[in-house]
Design an enzyme around this catalytic site. Structure first.
Site, mmCIF file in Angstrom:
data_model
loop_
_atom_site.group_PDB
_atom_site.id
_atom_site.type_symbol
_atom_site.label_atom_id
_atom_site.label_comp_id
_atom_site.label_asym_id
_atom_site.label_seq_id
_atom_site.Cartn_x
_atom_site.Cartn_y
_atom_site.Cartn_z
ATOM 1 C CE1 TYR A 232 -3.723 2.427 0.403
ATOM 2 C CE2 TYR A 232 -2.562 3.236 2.325
ATOM 3 C CZ TYR A 232 -3.560 3.376 1.394
ATOM 4 O OH TYR A 232 -4.398 4.459 1.445
ATOM 5 C CD GLU A 234 7.983 1.838 -1.262
ATOM 6 O OE1 GLU A 234 7.706 2.900 -1.831
ATOM 7 O OE2 GLU A 234 9.093 1.638 -0.735
ATOM 8 C CG ASN A 261 -5.293 7.956 10.500
ATOM 9 O OD1 ASN A 261 -4.181 8.198 10.060
ATOM 10 N ND2 ASN A 261 -5.603 6.786 11.043
ATOM 11 C CB VAL A 275 -11.842 5.857 14.037
ATOM 12 C CG1 VAL A 275 -13.103 6.541 14.567
ATOM 13 C CG2 VAL A 275 -10.648 6.787 14.186
ATOM 14 N N GLY A 292 0.267 -2.660 21.046
ATOM 15 C CA GLY A 292 1.461 -2.094 21.660
ATOM 16 C C GLY A 292 1.119 -1.368 22.948
ATOM 17 C CE LYS A 295 3.567 5.324 27.296
ATOM 18 N NZ LYS A 295 4.828 5.413 28.078
ATOM 19 C CG ASP A 358 1.396 0.831 14.227
ATOM 20 O OD1 ASP A 358 0.795 1.447 13.321
ATOM 21 O OD2 ASP A 358 1.105 0.925 15.428
ATOM 22 C CG HIS A 360 7.091 4.397 16.745
ATOM 23 N ND1 HIS A 360 7.808 3.768 15.745
ATOM 24 C CD2 HIS A 360 7.129 3.561 17.822
ATOM 25 C CE1 HIS A 360 8.270 2.616 16.195
ATOM 26 N NE2 HIS A 360 7.882 2.461 17.448
ATOM 27 N NE ARG A 362 2.167 8.659 9.238
ATOM 28 C CZ ARG A 362 1.729 7.535 8.676
ATOM 29 N NH1 ARG A 362 0.505 7.448 8.217
ATOM 30 N NH2 ARG A 362 2.506 6.491 8.580
#
Length: 410
Positions: A232, A234, A261, A275, A292, A295, A358, A360, A362
Site C-alpha cells: 500500500y 509503495e 486518518n 476509529v 502495543g 502511545k 506500525d 510511531h 503521524r
C-alpha cells in the site's frame, strides 16, 4: 388644370408588347465594382476591418484542459493487474473556454460540471458525491463495490444528475467528463493524454514511520519497501511518481492530495481501522483492542473536512501534493478514552502485540494547504465522533430512527 402623364423616353413611338432577351454585359463591366472599391479609399477600410476581426479572434481565451468535455477511457496498460490507464481525447464540437475553477461573474448562474468519481460508493467518495450533487453538478459514480456500498448513494437514485455504473476501472469505459476524482482503490494512477483535470488521492502512508514530526509535503518519507505494509505504502508513492511524470512529460493537469486518518458515517464497520474498530467494539460491548503500548499518535479528520479540501484542491491552481488532515494529535489510548466517553464509560481496553511497521507518530503539517487552498479542518473529534456512532449503531443494530445518509457539521 388636369395633370397629364408625358412619356419622356428617347422614342416617341409606343413600345410593342414583345419579349426581348437582355443582352449580355460586356467583359469590361467588371471594372465598375473595382472602381467602387478604389473610390474614396474603400480598400483601406476593408483591410482595416479584416485586421481588427483577426485581432479579436486571436485575443479570445482558448479552451483550458480543465474545461470542455472530454472522452475518458479506462483501460489496462501495465502488466500488473492493479494498474490501469485513462485516455482523454478532446472533442472538438464541445470545445469551450469554460474555466471549471474560475469565479462566476455576478448575476450569472454557475454552470454545472459533468464529473466522474471512481470509488464514489465508498466512504469518502459518497460524501464527495453528496457535495457535488448539492452544488448542482452532474455526477457519474464508477464503482465495483469491492469495498463500496450501494446504500451509500441510494439516496441519489431518481436524481437526473446522478448516474451509477458498476464497473472495475481496470476495464475500458468511455465517458464524457470535465473532472475526475480518482478515489478507486488501485494504487497506480491512470494514464491519459490531454483532457479532464485529474486528482489523485494519495495517503499519509507515503511518509512511512516518519523521522520528521509533524510531516511536511517536502519530507520524502521512511518506508520499508519489503514490509507487510509496503504494497500500500509503495503503491501510493508510485502513483504519485507516475502522476507527476505525466504532468511534466505530457503537460497533464493533475492534483495530488495526501490524506491523513479520516473518520465519519459510512465507514466500513470491520475494515480494521482504529476509529471504526473502537466504535464497533464499544457498541458490541467488546474490549477496545490497543496494539502495543498505545502511545502511537495519529490525527483524525472528519469526512466533511476532507471533502472540502479535495474540492478546493481540484478547483484551485496548485498541483500539490497537499497534506489534508487534522493536526490535532491523539495517542491510541487517548482515542480509546474519547470513544469510552462517547459510547460506554465501562468499556474495557485490551492490549495486544503491536503490528509490524506500525508508524510511531503521524501528524500533518497543513501550513501549505492553509496558505494556498485557504483550507483547514473545522470539526473536532468530540463533535464528529457522535455522528459516526449514530451511523454505526443504526447499521449494527438496525435502528432506523435516524437517517445517517446526511452529515451535518454545523
Amino acid at each position: 388644370m388636369a395633370s397629364e402623364l408625358i412619356y419622356r423616353g428617347p422614342e416617341s413611338q409606343p413600345v410593342p408588347d414583345v419579349y426581348t432577351p437582355k443582352p449580355n454585359k460586356p467583359w469590361f463591366s467588371v471594372i465598375r465594382p473595382i472602381r467602387y472599391l478604389l473610390r474614396e479609399q474603400r480598400v483601406v477600410f476593408l483591410f482595416a476591418g479584416i485586421a481588427i476581426a483577426s485581432l479579436i479572434f486571436a485575443l479570445l481565451p482558448s479552451s483550458r484542459s480543465g474545461g470542455g468535455l472530454s472522452y475518458a477511457i479506462y483501460d489496462s496498460h501495465l502488466p500488473s493487474e492493479s494498474t490501469h490507464r485513462m485516455i482523454y481525447q478532446n472533442r472538438a464540437e464541445f470545445g469551450s473556454s469554460f474555466n471549471s475553477g474560475g469565479k462566476i461573474p455576478l448575476g450569472l448562474q454557475r454552470k454545472g460540471l459533468r464529473i466522474v468519481v471512481t470509488g464514489g460508493a465508498g466512504f469518502v467518495g459518497s460524501h464527495l458525491v453528496d457535495r457535488l450533487i448539492a452544488r448542482g453538478d452532474s455526477v457519474i459514480v464508477v464503482d465495483n463495490f469491492f469495498t463500496g456500498r450501494k446504500e451509500n448513494v441510494m439516496h441519489h437514485f431518481g436524481n437526473p444528475r446522478f448516474e451509477l455504473i458498476r464497473h472495475d476501472v481496470v476495464e475500458p469505459l468511455l465517458l464524457e467528463v470535465d473532472q475526475i476524482y480518482h478515489l478507486a482503490c488501485p494504487a497506480s494512477p491512470v494514464h491519459y493524454k490531454v483532457g479532464a483535470r485529474f486528482l489523485l488521492t494519495s495517503t499519509s502512508e507515503v511518509y512511512g514511520d516518519p523521522l520528521e514530526h509533524p510531516q511536511k509535503e517536502t519530507y520524502w518519507g521512511n518506508v520499508n519497501p519489503i514490509g507487510v505494509r509496503s504494497c500500500y505504502d509503495e503503491g501510493k508513492r508510485t502513483a504519485e511518481t507516475l502522476t507527476m511524470d505525466y504532468h511534466r512529460g505530457a503537460g497533464v493537469e493533475v492534483r495530488i492530495a495526501r490524506i491523513f486518518n479520516t473518520y465519519g458515517p459510512r465507514m466500513c464497520i470491520d475494515d480494521g481501522r482504529v476509529v471504526s474498530n473502537f466504535v464497533a467494539q464499544a457498541l458490541r460491548k467488546e474490549p477496545l483492542t490497543v496494539y502495543g503500548d498505545g502511545k502511537q499518535t495519529r490525527s483524525f479528520q472528519f469526512v466533511s473536512d476532507l471533502v472540502e479540501g479535495l474540492i478546493r484542491l481540484m478547483e484551485g491552481e496548485h498541483v500539490g501534493p497537499f497534506n489534508l488532515g487534522n493536526p490535532g494529535e491523539f495517542t491510541m489510548l487517548e482515542l480509546a478514552k474519547v470513544v469510552q466517553e462517547t459510547i460506554d464509560p465501562n468499556a474495557q481496553i485490551e492490549h495486544r502485540p503491536n503490528t509490524e511497521d506500525d508508524p510511531h507518530k503521524r501528524k500533518p503539517d497543513i501550513s501549505r494547504a492553509k496558505k494556498l487552498l485557504g483550507w483547514e479542518p473545522k470539526v473536532a473529534l468530540r463533535k464528529g465522533l457522535p455522528m459516526m456512532v449514530q451511523d454505526f449503531r443504526q447499521r449494527i443494530f438496525g435502528d432506523h430512527k435516524e437517517d445517517s445518509s446526511k452529515v451535518t457539521t454545523a
